[in-house]
Each structure stands twice: as C-alpha cells, then as structure tokens.
Scaffold this active site. Structure first.
Site, PDB file in Angstrom:
ATOM      1  N   GLU A  44     -10.767   3.648   3.895  1.00 31.56           N
ATOM      2  CA  GLU A  44      -9.871   4.449   3.059  1.00 31.56           C
ATOM      3  C   GLU A  44     -10.228   4.213   1.599  1.00 31.56           C
ATOM      4  OE1 GLU A  44      -5.759   3.683   4.046  1.00 31.56           O
ATOM      5  OE2 GLU A  44      -5.780   5.122   5.695  1.00 31.56           O
ATOM      6  N   GLU A  95     -10.198  12.124   7.998  1.00 33.47           N
ATOM      7  CA  GLU A  95     -10.049  13.469   7.442  1.00 33.47           C
ATOM      8  C   GLU A  95     -11.395  14.189   7.324  1.00 33.47           C
ATOM      9  OE1 GLU A  95      -7.857  11.198   4.273  1.00 33.47           O
ATOM     10  OE2 GLU A  95      -7.121  13.235   3.862  1.00 33.47           O
ATOM     11  N   ASP A 121       0.851  -1.196   0.000  1.00 33.46           N
ATOM     12  CA  ASP A 121       0.000   0.000   0.000  1.00 33.46           C
ATOM     13  C   ASP A 121       0.884   1.243   0.000  1.00 33.46           C
ATOM     14  OD1 ASP A 121      -2.346   1.457  -0.004  1.00 33.46           O
ATOM     15  OD2 ASP A 121      -2.565   1.436   2.174  1.00 33.46           O
ATOM     16  N   ARG A 167      -8.092   3.446  13.486  1.00 30.29           N
ATOM     17  CA  ARG A 167      -7.243   4.614  13.742  1.00 30.29           C
ATOM     18  C   ARG A 167      -6.656   4.664  15.150  1.00 30.29           C
ATOM     19  NH1 ARG A 167      -5.898   5.753   8.759  1.00 30.29           N
ATOM     20  NH2 ARG A 167      -7.703   6.241   7.451  1.00 30.29           N
ATOM     21  N   GLU A 226      -9.404   3.974  -1.983  1.00 30.91           N
ATOM     22  CA  GLU A 226      -8.201   3.775  -2.778  1.00 30.91           C
ATOM     23  C   GLU A 226      -8.556   3.067  -4.086  1.00 30.91           C
ATOM     24  OE1 GLU A 226      -4.626   2.322  -0.984  1.00 30.91           O
ATOM     25  OE2 GLU A 226      -5.268   2.794   1.070  1.00 30.91           O
ATOM     26  N   GLN A 241      -3.941   2.129  15.214  1.00 29.73           N
ATOM     27  CA  GLN A 241      -2.863   2.636  14.358  1.00 29.73           C
ATOM     28  C   GLN A 241      -1.999   3.676  15.069  1.00 29.73           C
ATOM     29  OE1 GLN A 241      -4.368   4.252  10.679  1.00 29.73           O
ATOM     30  NE2 GLN A 241      -2.404   5.070  10.015  1.00 29.73           N
ATOM     31  N   LYS A 286      -4.382  -2.379  10.064  1.00 23.90           N
ATOM     32  CA  LYS A 286      -4.797  -2.476   8.664  1.00 23.90           C
ATOM     33  C   LYS A 286      -4.773  -3.904   8.127  1.00 23.90           C
ATOM     34  CE  LYS A 286      -3.395   2.243   7.578  1.00 23.90           C
ATOM     35  NZ  LYS A 286      -4.436   2.858   6.728  1.00 23.90           N
ATOM     36  N   THR A 295      -8.945  -5.928   3.870  1.00 20.78           N
ATOM     37  CA  THR A 295      -8.796  -4.942   2.795  1.00 20.78           C
ATOM     38  C   THR A 295      -9.709  -5.430   1.683  1.00 20.78           C
ATOM     39  OG1 THR A 295      -6.463  -4.681   3.402  1.00 20.78           O
ATOM     40  CG2 THR A 295      -7.145  -3.777   1.279  1.00 20.78           C
ATOM     41  N   ASP A 298      -9.207   0.226   2.115  1.00 20.16           N
ATOM     42  CA  ASP A 298      -8.183  -0.203   3.077  1.00 20.16           C
ATOM     43  C   ASP A 298      -8.694   0.151   4.481  1.00 20.16           C
ATOM     44  OD1 ASP A 298      -5.810  -0.994   4.264  1.00 20.16           O
ATOM     45  OD2 ASP A 298      -4.777   0.884   3.828  1.00 20.16           O
TER      46      ASP A 298
HETATM   47  O1  LIG Z   1       0.419   9.197   8.081  1.00 21.37           O
HETATM   48  C1  LIG Z   1       0.230   8.161   8.730  1.00 21.37           C
HETATM   49  O2  LIG Z   1       0.799   7.963   9.809  1.00 21.37           O
HETATM   50  C2  LIG Z   1      -0.679   7.122   8.248  1.00 21.37           C
HETATM   51  C3  LIG Z   1      -1.380   7.203   7.131  1.00 21.37           C
HETATM   52  C4  LIG Z   1      -2.322   6.177   6.740  1.00 21.37           C
HETATM   53  O3  LIG Z   1      -3.011   5.518   7.499  1.00 21.37           O
HETATM   54  C5  LIG Z   1      -2.532   5.977   5.319  1.00 21.37           C
HETATM   55  C6  LIG Z   1      -2.110   4.670   4.734  1.00 21.37           C
HETATM   56  O4  LIG Z   1      -2.562   3.534   4.930  1.00 21.37           O
HETATM   57  C7  LIG Z   1      -1.522   4.916   3.400  1.00 21.37           C
HETATM   58  C8  LIG Z   1      -2.562   5.530   2.535  1.00 21.37           C
HETATM   59  O5  LIG Z   1      -3.612   4.900   2.369  1.00 21.37           O
HETATM   60  O6  LIG Z   1      -2.339   6.612   1.997  1.00 21.37           O
HETATM   61 CA   LIG Z   2      -4.138   2.832   2.906  1.00 20.71          CA
HETATM   62 MG   LIG Z   3      -5.392  -3.545   4.780  1.00 19.52          MG
END
Ligand SMILES: O=C(O)/C=C/C(=O)CC(=O)CC(=O)O
Ligand SMILES: [Ca+2]
Ligand SMILES: [Mg+2]
Length: 430
Positions: free
Chosen positions: A207, A372, A134, A245, A209, A248, A261, A265, A241
């Site tokens: 997400e 976001e 990804d 959060r 994508e 994460q 993640k 997916t 995806d």
């Molecule tokens: O900036 C971060 O710490 C994390 C960003 C993401 O979760 C995004 C990721 O999975 C990549 C993406 O989809 O752009």
């Molecule tokens: Ca992603």
């Molecule tokens: Mg995933």
C-alpha cells in the site's frame, strides 16, 4: 535567507535530481562501519551530515539546556525540544552548509568527520514509535476497495464523507526501508470454501502511503483543535503498509484489519519536515458535505507531492513503475486526521506515526495497491522484461519514492524499499 529560499546553494555538490538539496535537510538516524553507534544526521546530496559531530564541536546548540540530543539512537529527544528549536536548528544547519559559509567548508578535518558518504551509512528507524495509526483517507481507494470487498452500489460507507476513518495499528512491526518482509501465514477462507484453512498468504500486497510523525503530543483528555494540529507535526515519511488481502478479507469483520497488516509496515528513513514542504502546499479536494465544525480547515491543507511505486522481481534487469500518483488527491488532511484522532480525548505522544491511508488517484495507473491496480487479480500487470503480477511473489522488491518538484531542484523523500522472503513452512507454525 530563509532555509527554503530557492537561491540557496551548498558547498556540498547536489545533483539536480537529488532528493536532498539544501532546501530540504531531512532528519534521520544513521551509523557507519567505522562508528556503529546510531546517531542523528541530515541528508545533503549524497552525504549524511553527522549532527552529533557538529554538536560536539559546539556548532549546534539545540540541546544546550537538555544535554546532547543528536548523540542519540532516535529523534525523540530532539523533537521534545519543540518547534522553535526544530526551526532554529534547520536554519543553523542551512547556514553551515551554504556555499558562502566558511566555517565547515574550510575546515577539512571537521568536514571529513561530519560529512559521511550515504553509501557508507546504514539508515535506521528515525524515531522511537510508541503508537501507529493508519487512516483510510483516499476517496478513490475507499471507493475501489468498497466496490471489490462489499457492494459496488454503496462502495463508500455512510460515515466516510463525515470523518477520517482509521484504526489503531501495530507500532512494534514498523521497520525501516530495506528490511526484508516475510510472507505471513494465516487463516483464509474464499467465499466458496466451507471452512477456513491455514497457510501462506496468496494475495500479498503493498500500500502506497505517506505518514506523519507527531513532534508534540497532547495530554489525555485534551483534544487537539484542527487549527493547532500542524504545528505538532514534525514531518513526513513514505510508508508501505504491506497487506495480506486474503487474510484481511476473512478476518476484518467487524473490527477491521488485524493479522493482515501487522507482519510489517515499512517507512523511509528520512523525515522531511513540514517546514521544508511549505513551498509545495496546495488546497486539498473540495469537501462536500462540509465537515462538522471540529474538522473544518481552510487554506492549503495538502501537499503537491508526486509519488511512484515500482516492482522488481529478483534478477530482473529493470523495475516496472506500476503506479504514479500525487498526495494532493487525499480527501482528509493530516490536520483533520490528528484533530479527529484526539477529539475523544485520546492522547498522542512524540514519535507517534500516523499513516495517510492508501493513496490512490482517479486514473487507473494511479491506484496505490495491487488489489486496485489488478482489480483483485483479474487484470494482471505486465512487467518490463516479461512476466506479469497479480499479487507479490517471493523475492519481489517494491520501491516507493516521492518528491516535490521545484524550479531546478527536488525536495524529496528518498525511498522506502522492501523485498519479500518466503513464508515459514505452514506445517511448523503453531
Ligand atoms: O476497505 C477495507 O475493508 C479495507 C481497506 C484497506 O485495506 C486499507 C487500509 O489499510 C487503510 C488504507 O490504507 O487506506
Ligand atoms: Ca493502509
Ligand atoms: Mg501494517
């Protein structure tokens, strides 16, 4: 006529807003109640064209040297035949489906065996995915997440404008559209907490994508030059995806996302070929600073692909469109992603899945994640028919759709959908 010719029409009825006119012909894998063995098909209007039936009838010769390639549960064997065969097969299918071509049109028995209503079809993962990567290629998305998770003054990390940042994801949990998504349990620690705790994710997100599928791999130690990258790409799908959060934010330092993640997916079942997307190619954003030579790519590096995300709580009369954006905003292109991925000598294989990264545009309603769109829950979204959302609740359904608009028809991707199911009770987890 070229299979992308706008004048082409099929004897199969295709509504103007259908994603699958004769100019598209995306490949997938399907089965039916009557014939439960998965096999390769192509979408046309509201039908699936069973390529295994055409192959058996001697109307497709793709696999003539290598045995049957459509009587298979994935597209990998077909992709292995190479780009010339992909192109010739699509041209042959286009010929067979044309309104002025009698061979299939005037053979009622063959037609009824080869053209299956999509409503009677079960769509499967179209490829056997050996590896999933990804990327993180939307400048707007990277800026937004950097602002929220790190430092608003230095939202974009210093490497971001010089290389397409990515991470190696988890191929085993890639699922096809429609597969339920279980809310994960995991470790979280809010900044104010002293120690982490264990339980269901409380900030479950989507997400938006796209992803491309590698149709021709490269050998270990043999990087793919940027100018050679696109001919190795079989096609594109939509991808969600799913992201936890809260998990994460605690786990990602310093190696990136892990359990946040890997629980699912989702991808759309139809692979739209790069060839079908050719008429919709556009230049991507200007890249400043200019990338290093191995990443330099001119021309129409992007695709004018309109994208939408909708959210529907269970029982709600109507879905709410929460995001409208376009793939053309993406800063790093697919060719640059593949060139960078392999520049170390890393090999890729047929069926590898490469996620674009979350696709966010400049407008507030063009952000590709709830993180976001709601600014980490501070500005909840109002749903049509009442209620609001910061993050996903159990039974919510998220649907991503996308299409390229031509004059009078659409070359589309269909959709990727997924509904959230409740987490396993945290006290029975190990
Ligand atoms: O900036 C971060 O710490 C994390 C960003 C993401 O979760 C995004 C990721 O999975 C990549 C993406 O989809 O752009
Ligand atoms: Ca992603
Ligand atoms: Mg995933």
């Amino acid at each position: 006529m070229h299979p992308n010719d706008p004048r082409l029409k099929s004897f199969v009825a295709v509504a103007p807003d259908s994603h699958f006119p004769i100019q598209n012909l995306p490949f997938g894998v399907f089965s039916t109640g009557a014939e439960p063995t998965p096999r390769v098909g192509v979408a046309i209007g509201d039908r699936v064209l069973d390529l295994s039936v055409l192959e058996q009838a001697g109307l497709l010769s793709a696999g003539s040297r290598g045995g049957r390639v459509f009587d298979q549960p994935s597209l990998n064997a077909f992709m292995a035949l190479g780009r010339t065969v992909w192109r010739d097969t699509r041209a042959r299918i286009s010929e067979l489906l044309r309104d002025d071509a009698p061979r299939l049109r005037d053979d009622p028995d063959l037609r009824s065996r080869a053209l299956v209503p999509m409503t009677e079809s079960l769509l499967h993962l179209p490829v056997e995915i050996g590896g999933y990567t990804d990327f993180y290629s939307s400048k707007e998305h990277a800026t937004n997440v950097g602002t929220m998770f790190r430092d608003p003054k230095n939202a974009l990390l210093p490497n971001w404008l010089h290389l397409p940042v990515g991470y190696n994801g988890r191929a085993s949990s890639v699922v096809v559209s429609g597969t339920p998504v279980r809310r994960p349990n995991g470790q979280t620690k809010a900044p104010a907490d002293e120690v982490p705790s264990f339980g269901p994710c409380r900030k479950l997100d989507m997400e938006l994508e796209t992803a491309f599928i590698v149709g021709e791999g490269n050998d270990l130690g043999e990087p793919v030059p940027v100018g050679d990258a696109e001919r190795r790409i079989f096609g594109m799908v939509l991808m969600n995806d799913w992201s936890a959060r809260d998990i994460q934010q605690w786990e990602y330092v310093p190696l990136g996302p892990f359990n946040s993640k890997t629980f699912a997916t989702s991808i759309s079942p139809w692979i739209v070929t790069l060839e079908a997307l050719e008429p919709f190619r556009v230049a991507g954003p200007v890249q400043d600073p200019e990338p290093l030579p191995y990443l330099r790519q001119g021309g129409k590096a992007s695709v004018d692909l309109h994208l939408e995300v909708s959210l529907k709580p269970e029982g709600a009369g109507k879905a709410t469109t929460v995001c409208r954006t376009n793939f053309r905003h993406m800063y790093w292109s697919m060719a640059q992603q593949l060139a960078h991925h392999t520049v170390s000598g890393c090999n890729t294989r047929i069926g590898d899945l490469m996620g674009s990264g979350t696709i966010s545009g400049p407008a507030l309603d063009s952000f590709g994640s709830l993180l976001e769109l709601t600014w980490n829950g501070q500005r909840p979204i109002t749903l049509e028919g009442g209620g609001e959302r910061s993050f996903l609740l159990d039974s919510d359904e998220v649907v991503i759709t996308g299409w390229c608009q031509a004059d009078g028809y659409r070359v589309g991707f269909g959709e990727v959908a997924g509904r959230i199911v409740a987490a396993h009770p945290a006290d029975v987890c190990p």
